[in-house]
Design a protein around this motif. Structure first.
Motif, PDB file in Angstrom:
ATOM      1  N   ILE A 139       0.839  -1.206   0.000  1.00  0.00           N
ATOM      2  CA  ILE A 139       0.000   0.000   0.000  1.00  0.00           C
ATOM      3  C   ILE A 139       0.874   1.256   0.000  1.00  0.00           C
ATOM      4  N   ALA A 140       1.900   1.256   0.871  1.00  0.00           N
ATOM      5  CA  ALA A 140       2.760   2.443   0.982  1.00  0.00           C
ATOM      6  C   ALA A 140       3.443   2.740  -0.350  1.00  0.00           C
ATOM      7  N   ALA A 141       3.829   1.697  -1.090  1.00  0.00           N
ATOM      8  CA  ALA A 141       4.487   1.906  -2.380  1.00  0.00           C
ATOM      9  C   ALA A 141       3.546   2.630  -3.337  1.00  0.00           C
ATOM     10  N   PHE A 142       2.295   2.180  -3.407  1.00  0.00           N
ATOM     11  CA  PHE A 142       1.356   2.833  -4.336  1.00  0.00           C
ATOM     12  C   PHE A 142       1.016   4.252  -3.892  1.00  0.00           C
ATOM     13  N   VAL A 143       0.966   4.455  -2.563  1.00  0.00           N
ATOM     14  CA  VAL A 143       0.705   5.812  -2.067  1.00  0.00           C
ATOM     15  C   VAL A 143       1.822   6.748  -2.510  1.00  0.00           C
ATOM     16  N   THR A 144       3.071   6.256  -2.420  1.00  0.00           N
ATOM     17  CA  THR A 144       4.194   7.099  -2.826  1.00  0.00           C
ATOM     18  C   THR A 144       4.127   7.404  -4.323  1.00  0.00           C
ATOM     19  N   VAL A 145       3.700   6.418  -5.124  1.00  0.00           N
ATOM     20  CA  VAL A 145       3.547   6.651  -6.562  1.00  0.00           C
ATOM     21  C   VAL A 145       2.526   7.771  -6.798  1.00  0.00           C
ATOM     22  N   VAL A 146       1.380   7.697  -6.096  1.00  0.00           N
ATOM     23  CA  VAL A 146       0.351   8.734  -6.236  1.00  0.00           C
ATOM     24  C   VAL A 146       0.919  10.092  -5.849  1.00  0.00           C
ATOM     25  N   GLU A 147       1.697  10.116  -4.758  1.00  0.00           N
ATOM     26  CA  GLU A 147       2.273  11.367  -4.290  1.00  0.00           C
ATOM     27  C   GLU A 147       3.171  11.988  -5.365  1.00  0.00           C
ATOM     28  N   MET A 148       4.014  11.136  -5.987  1.00  0.00           N
ATOM     29  CA  MET A 148       4.929  11.644  -7.016  1.00  0.00           C
ATOM     30  C   MET A 148       4.163  12.157  -8.225  1.00  0.00           C
ATOM     31  N   ILE A 149       3.122  11.399  -8.637  1.00  0.00           N
ATOM     32  CA  ILE A 149       2.363  11.792  -9.828  1.00  0.00           C
ATOM     33  C   ILE A 149       1.638  13.112  -9.593  1.00  0.00           C
ATOM     34  N   PRO A 185       0.349  11.327   2.001  1.00  0.00           N
ATOM     35  CA  PRO A 185       1.033  10.179   2.614  1.00  0.00           C
ATOM     36  C   PRO A 185       0.146   9.429   3.610  1.00  0.00           C
ATOM     37  N   LEU A 186      -0.815  10.117   4.197  1.00  0.00           N
ATOM     38  CA  LEU A 186      -1.659   9.448   5.194  1.00  0.00           C
ATOM     39  C   LEU A 186      -2.673   8.496   4.572  1.00  0.00           C
ATOM     40  N   ILE A 187      -2.750   8.443   3.241  1.00  0.00           N
ATOM     41  CA  ILE A 187      -3.614   7.432   2.614  1.00  0.00           C
ATOM     42  C   ILE A 187      -3.167   6.040   3.079  1.00  0.00           C
TER      43      ILE A 187
END
Lengths: 199, 201, 191
Positions: free
Chosen positions: B79-89, B106-108
């Protein structure tokens, strides 16, 4: 549906977590590389846009010709973006900040004409109360600054003996806003004196 | 039950009967924290939907390879990996939304909805139904956030999706875009939603 | 002086629950009795302080020097999850009575967004250093405790109230939280 689960032996657990963390780390590194360019571009685009909204017409690239001047606080620098039209100095966009907003820092970008009058103001950063202090971004509040020369326009709220009409219910925001504009003005005056005289 | 109707009921469950916000009260922090406007609510909803869809799919794909005891940490990393991807995008392509949502991106990771679906659904079902479940739950979440954000924006700023329908000088109910308004608006919306769904059922 | 500002800011002005919306799940979930809310508040104080210390050091001395800031979210949540497990094991051995009091709350804390939220917010403080970050975490958990305990005390009375059918349960709780949050708005601009 009843897929055989891996047993929870130590080696299995360590291996599974190691592989997942490794895959996650590697793919994030990859996405980070991919988005590095667009991220920097987005940041620059916002800066360019803010500079364009506050300056009179120009044909140079003010963002790449930025001048940084140290202001009072350490580590706190004022940025000055000079604008030229056909080689002639037409004004500059100057940042100004105040810590005295209702919720702290307010950062503005103030655009000046060469004669010292203001063209427009853009709000770069703020944490004011939505619906009250945030109305400082509104046309109704900003238009009182346009075309005014700070040497004839006292940058203080009317309540404090100045010329700035305060926002309803947000006197503190108005005071901080005026202070930030004042800071930008002083920086601009200092900058103009440092310019080589024309002709 | 045929496959199609099974998918349909999985999908609809997240939107109405087990709506994550109005019924299950999951993911309350972003629900209350970012819904001062319809646009922010929609943005957070879509970001969460994306993470939920990806994590449900991946968890369902690898579920048989993960030993039961390290299940939760493994899900959290995914989950954290995909959240970071969303953050970058978001930072690269929608910087305005990135700034507005701030720390809630990040709190997602700790949105109970996402870990909850991974644990309760995706780790036990096929990839296709996990994806459908994520779509239903994610859309239910997105709709709830958009409605809440829209309500608060209409009452508090007199606009919807940034388009004003009152003049700049109008005094709206500012309370609704301030923190207390989040709780109060959600309280009444949840009461109305419960009443309506009870009528349907 | 500076520490006083951090404290009043975190407890009253920007109360972590009532104005920042962090830790809403335990705020709504374990606030039906004052005694359980005290246990939760103590567990959060414990984990939040240790977690912020560890994540701050991790960020400052490992992630930043190696240019790996983008792994922040993943690293922090792993640290918090591992820490909660470790606290649970140590507590069980060292102080069984404390473990009995806090034990049931510890697993819930991994997904308490207040812990991760404060760890991230502590990185962005002006002229930040480790002591300030830790002090911020302690103040934030005091703010969490204050909100939780006040809310639980009101909810105990609420059970006796005669309410319309539709407002029972979640809606009335949210409404009370809204009024509390409104009261805390009065602290704005205090520092």
């Amino acid at each position: 549906m009843t897929a055989q689960k891996k047993d929870s032996t130590l080696i299995n657990m360590v291996l599974a977590l190691f592989i997942i963390t490794g895959a996650a780390g590697l793919s994030l590194g990859y996405v980070n590389e991919l988005t590095r360019g667009p991220k920097a571009a987005a940041k620059l685009a916002r800066k360019v846009q803010a500079v364009e909204t506050v300056l009179p017409e120009f044909d140079n690239q003010p963002v790449s010709e930025v001048v940084r001047v140290m202001a009072g606080e350490p580590g706190d620098s004022t940025e000055i973006y000079p604008a030229y039209l056909q080689g002639e100095f037409v004004g500059a966009a100057v940042t100004g900040a105040s810590e005295k907003g209702y919720n702290g820092l307010i950062r503005l970008l103030v655009g000046f004409h060469a004669d010292g009058s203001m063209e427009n103001i853009a709000v770069l950063e703020q944490k004011e109360t939505p619906g009250l202090g945030t109305k400082m971004k509104g046309e109704r509040f900003l238009r009182q600054f346009r075309g005014k020369d700070p040497s004839e326009f006292e940058l203080k709220a009317v309540k404090d003996g100045g010329d700035v009409d305060a926002l309803t219910g947000a006197t503190i925001t108005t005071r901080a806003f005026s202070e930030a504009v004042q800071q930008a003005c002083e920086a601009y005056r200092g900058y103009k004196e440092s310019l080589p005289t024309e002709n | 039950m045929s496959n199609a109707s099974k998918y349909k009921s999985t999908f609809l469950r997240g939107i109405i009967r087990e709506n994550p916000v109005f019924v299950m009260l999951l993911g309350m922090c972003p629900t209350l924290g970012v819904t001062s406007s319809a646009f922010n609510g929609l943005g957070m909803g879509v970001a969460t939907l994306f993470v939920l869809l990806m994590s449900n799919t991946v968890v369902s794909l690898v579920k048989s390879q993960i030993p039961a005891k390290v299940r939760i940490p493994a899900f959290i990393v995914i989950i954290a990996a995909f959240v970071t991807v969303v953050e970058m995008i978001l930072e690269a392509y929608i910087p305005l939304l990135y700034e507005q949502l701030g720390i809630f991106i990040p709190l997602i990771v700790v949105n109970c909805l996402i870990l909850g679906r991974a644990e309760a659904f995706a780790s036990k079902h096929s990839v296709a139904s996990s994806a459908v479940d994520a779509l239903g739950m994610g859309l239910g979440f997105t709709m709830a956030l958009t409605v809440l954000g829209g309500t608060r924006e209409i009452l508090g700023s007199g606009s919807l999706f940034g388009f004003p329908f009152v003049g700049e000088e109008a005094n709206m109910l500012i309370l609704f875009i301030l923190p207390p308004g989040a709780f109060i608006a959600l309280a009444y919306l949840a009461a109305v939603f419960n009443k309506l769904t009870r009528k349907i059922a | 002086m500076e520490f006083w500002v951090i404290f009043v800011g975190a407890v009253f002005v920007n109360n972590i629950v009532l104005s920042q919306f962090l830790g809403i799940c335990p705020f709504l979930g374990v606030s039906s009795k004052v005694s359980t809310s005290l246990g939760m508040a103590a567990a959060v104080l414990f984990v939040m302080t240790i977690a912020t210390t560890v994540t701050y050091l991790l960020h400052q001395y490992i992630l930043v020097p190696m240019g790996l800031e983008y792994l922040r979210t993943i690293a922090f949540i792993l640290v918090i999850a591992a820490l909660v497990q470790m606290v649970e094991i140590v507590l069980k051995k060292v102080s069984p009575s404390l473990y009995q009091a806090l034990g049931v709350f510890l697993p819930l804390i991994t997904t308490n967004c207040a812990v991760l939220g404060v760890a991230i917010l502590a990185l962005g403080m002006e002229d930040g250093n480790l002591i300030k970050a830790v002090f911020f975490a302690v103040s934030s958990s005091a703010g969490f405790a204050l909100a939780l305990i006040v809310f639980a005390s009101i909810r105990e009375y609420l059970e006796l109230a005669d309410l319309p059918e539709g407002m029972k349960g979640v809606p009335i709780n949210l409404l009370v939280a809204g009024l509390l949050s409104l009261a805390f708005l009065g602290f704005a601009n205090l520092v």
